[in-house]
Design a protein around this motif. Structure first.
Motif, PDB file in Angstrom:
ATOM      1  N   ARG A  36       0.718  -1.302  -0.007  1.00  0.00           N
ATOM      2  CA  ARG A  36      -0.109   0.105  -0.038  1.00  0.00           C
ATOM      3  C   ARG A  36       0.748   1.220  -0.034  1.00  0.00           C
ATOM      4  N   ILE A  37       2.313   1.219   0.089  1.00  0.00           N
ATOM      5  CA  ILE A  37       2.938   2.360  -0.176  1.00  0.00           C
ATOM      6  C   ILE A  37       2.724   3.237  -1.173  1.00  0.00           C
ATOM      7  N   SER A  38       2.816   4.592  -0.830  1.00  0.00           N
ATOM      8  CA  SER A  38       2.360   5.372  -2.465  1.00  0.00           C
ATOM      9  C   SER A  38       3.544   6.031  -3.038  1.00  0.00           C
ATOM     10  N   LEU A  39       3.310   6.380  -4.111  1.00  0.00           N
ATOM     11  CA  LEU A  39       4.507   6.976  -4.924  1.00  0.00           C
ATOM     12  C   LEU A  39       4.832   8.313  -4.348  1.00  0.00           C
ATOM     13  N   GLY A  40       4.135   9.297  -3.706  1.00  0.00           N
ATOM     14  CA  GLY A  40       4.182  10.152  -2.909  1.00  0.00           C
ATOM     15  C   GLY A  40       5.399   9.772  -1.856  1.00  0.00           C
ATOM     16  N   THR A  41       5.034   8.871  -1.067  1.00  0.00           N
ATOM     17  CA  THR A  41       5.960   8.687  -0.055  1.00  0.00           C
ATOM     18  C   THR A  41       7.198   8.306  -0.414  1.00  0.00           C
ATOM     19  N   VAL A  42       7.079   7.497  -1.733  1.00  0.00           N
ATOM     20  CA  VAL A  42       8.704   7.169  -2.097  1.00  0.00           C
ATOM     21  C   VAL A  42       9.404   8.440  -2.545  1.00  0.00           C
ATOM     22  N   TYR A  43       8.766   9.382  -3.296  1.00  0.00           N
ATOM     23  CA  TYR A  43       9.511  10.506  -3.694  1.00  0.00           C
ATOM     24  C   TYR A  43       9.734  11.551  -2.683  1.00  0.00           C
ATOM     25  N   ARG A  44       9.067  11.572  -1.475  1.00  0.00           N
ATOM     26  CA  ARG A  44       9.263  12.383  -0.404  1.00  0.00           C
ATOM     27  C   ARG A  44      10.604  11.676   0.413  1.00  0.00           C
ATOM     28  N   ASN A  45      10.609  10.417   0.516  1.00  0.00           N
ATOM     29  CA  ASN A  45      11.765   9.974   1.184  1.00  0.00           C
ATOM     30  C   ASN A  45      13.075  10.110   0.213  1.00  0.00           C
ATOM     31  N   LEU A  46      12.779   9.626  -0.864  1.00  0.00           N
ATOM     32  CA  LEU A  46      14.121   9.743  -1.705  1.00  0.00           C
ATOM     33  C   LEU A  46      14.582  11.084  -1.559  1.00  0.00           C
ATOM     34  N   ASN A  47      13.916  12.178  -1.853  1.00  0.00           N
ATOM     35  CA  ASN A  47      14.190  13.727  -1.716  1.00  0.00           C
ATOM     36  C   ASN A  47      14.859  13.891  -0.299  1.00  0.00           C
ATOM     37  N   GLN A  48      14.255  13.433   0.837  1.00  0.00           N
ATOM     38  CA  GLN A  48      14.733  13.613   2.263  1.00  0.00           C
ATOM     39  C   GLN A  48      16.181  12.952   2.442  1.00  0.00           C
ATOM     40  N   LEU A  49      16.148  11.832   2.091  1.00  0.00           N
ATOM     41  CA  LEU A  49      17.299  10.723   2.018  1.00  0.00           C
ATOM     42  C   LEU A  49      18.439  11.627   1.132  1.00  0.00           C
ATOM     43  N   SER A  50      18.315  12.105   0.112  1.00  0.00           N
ATOM     44  CA  SER A  50      19.235  12.778  -0.725  1.00  0.00           C
ATOM     45  C   SER A  50      19.776  13.978  -0.056  1.00  0.00           C
ATOM     46  N   GLU A  51      18.609  14.878   0.585  1.00  0.00           N
ATOM     47  CA  GLU A  51      18.974  16.040   1.301  1.00  0.00           C
ATOM     48  C   GLU A  51      19.953  15.945   2.547  1.00  0.00           C
ATOM     49  N   ILE A  52      19.987  14.739   3.088  1.00  0.00           N
ATOM     50  CA  ILE A  52      20.799  14.477   4.166  1.00  0.00           C
ATOM     51  C   ILE A  52      21.957  13.734   3.691  1.00  0.00           C
ATOM     52  N   GLY A  53      21.873  13.548   2.603  1.00  0.00           N
ATOM     53  CA  GLY A  53      23.344  12.898   2.084  1.00  0.00           C
ATOM     54  C   GLY A  53      23.254  11.413   2.293  1.00  0.00           C
ATOM     55  N   ALA A  54      22.085  10.677   2.482  1.00  0.00           N
ATOM     56  CA  ALA A  54      22.106   9.170   2.510  1.00  0.00           C
ATOM     57  C   ALA A  54      22.130   8.487   1.399  1.00  0.00           C
ATOM     58  N   LEU A  55      21.806   9.286   0.530  1.00  0.00           N
ATOM     59  CA  LEU A  55      21.919   8.731  -1.088  1.00  0.00           C
ATOM     60  C   LEU A  55      22.108   9.778  -1.858  1.00  0.00           C
TER      61      LEU A  55
END
Lengths: 136, 136
Positions: A36-55
């Motif tokens: 049930r994960i949403s594409l919005g959640t995926v984008y939100r997390n990918l962006n956050q993770l790239s902001e902190i430098g985790a990816l």
DNA sequence: ATAGGTGCAAAGTCTTTGCGCTTAA
DNA sequence: TTAAGCGCAAAGACTTTGCACCTAT
């Protein structure tokens, strides 16, 4: 930033695969565990993770946006046949960057190198007359 | 491909300016001469012109898409403050490309290098405490 | 308890495309 | 004359966001 199961899953997908996935590919992979994960959640997390430098978010010079678990300096080659993205090491980059900075009076903070071409496997397939592996 | 007034105008805009304009900027410029020109026409022509090699479509490694009238080998630096894009010469690129090709068994057909940082003018403005010229 | 995260759906941005009219050759 | 191009508006692809509910701390 709090822990969440979904974010952890998303990060692990990007870290574990050497494939430089697109957001869509991460989404499809994550759905195997969280249907049930949403594409919005995926984008939100990918962006956050790239902001902190985790990816790292990498925008190919030819358009497509991908995510990369390797955060150390290296570059990318994209095969125009199978669309796979390969890592390239370029140890002399630091010197190059410095020279460019100095010559242009420009303070370089980020540098991306994007190559496009045909990978070994695809070239071999062509020369041997075998159908290309991926129709995209 | 036939001649058209609009296409000619669009090409001249990209060729004449050293600013690496976005599609939107080309559109705004073209409207001064052809007030009824459509954004669709601008995109159509920019794409066609880049397909035949009359200009180059450059995708910054950090997202934005721009067009460049210079078609000879060179690269780009984008200032993160004023968002201007500057040209960079890199004469040793051919050798670099060859080395990468050889080491990775990859036939390189295109190579883009994108740098991001702060240009001389903006850095000076900061160090002198002057407001940055562009709020974007 | 509550700040932060999620799923969902709507909205945004940028770009492409179908169509009937116009223009270059 | 007719193939190519235009303006317009609708549609597409990709990404972000507002909101009511859920979860980690």
């Amino acid at each position: 930033m709090n822990y969440s199961q979904q974010r952890s899953c998303i990060l692990n997908i990007v870290l574990s695969k050497p494939v430089h996935p697109t957001a869509e590919q991460v989404y499809n992979e994550a759905r195997k565990k969280y249907p049930r994960i949403s594409l919005g959640t995926v984008y939100r997390n990918l962006n956050q993770l790239s902001e902190i430098g985790a990816l790292k978010k990498i925008c190919s010079p030819y358009g497509s946006v991908r995510f990369d678990g390797r955060t150390d300096p290296h570059f990318h080659m994209e095969c125009t046949v199978c669309r796979e993205v390969f890592d390239v090491e370029l140890p002399e980059l630091a010197a190059l960057e410095k020279r460019i900075s100095d010559e242009n009076n420009f303070t370089v903070t980020r540098c991306e190198i994007g190559l496009q071409g045909v990978c070994e496997k695809c070239r071999k397939n062509f020369s041997e007359g075998i159908d290309k592996p991926d129709g995209k």
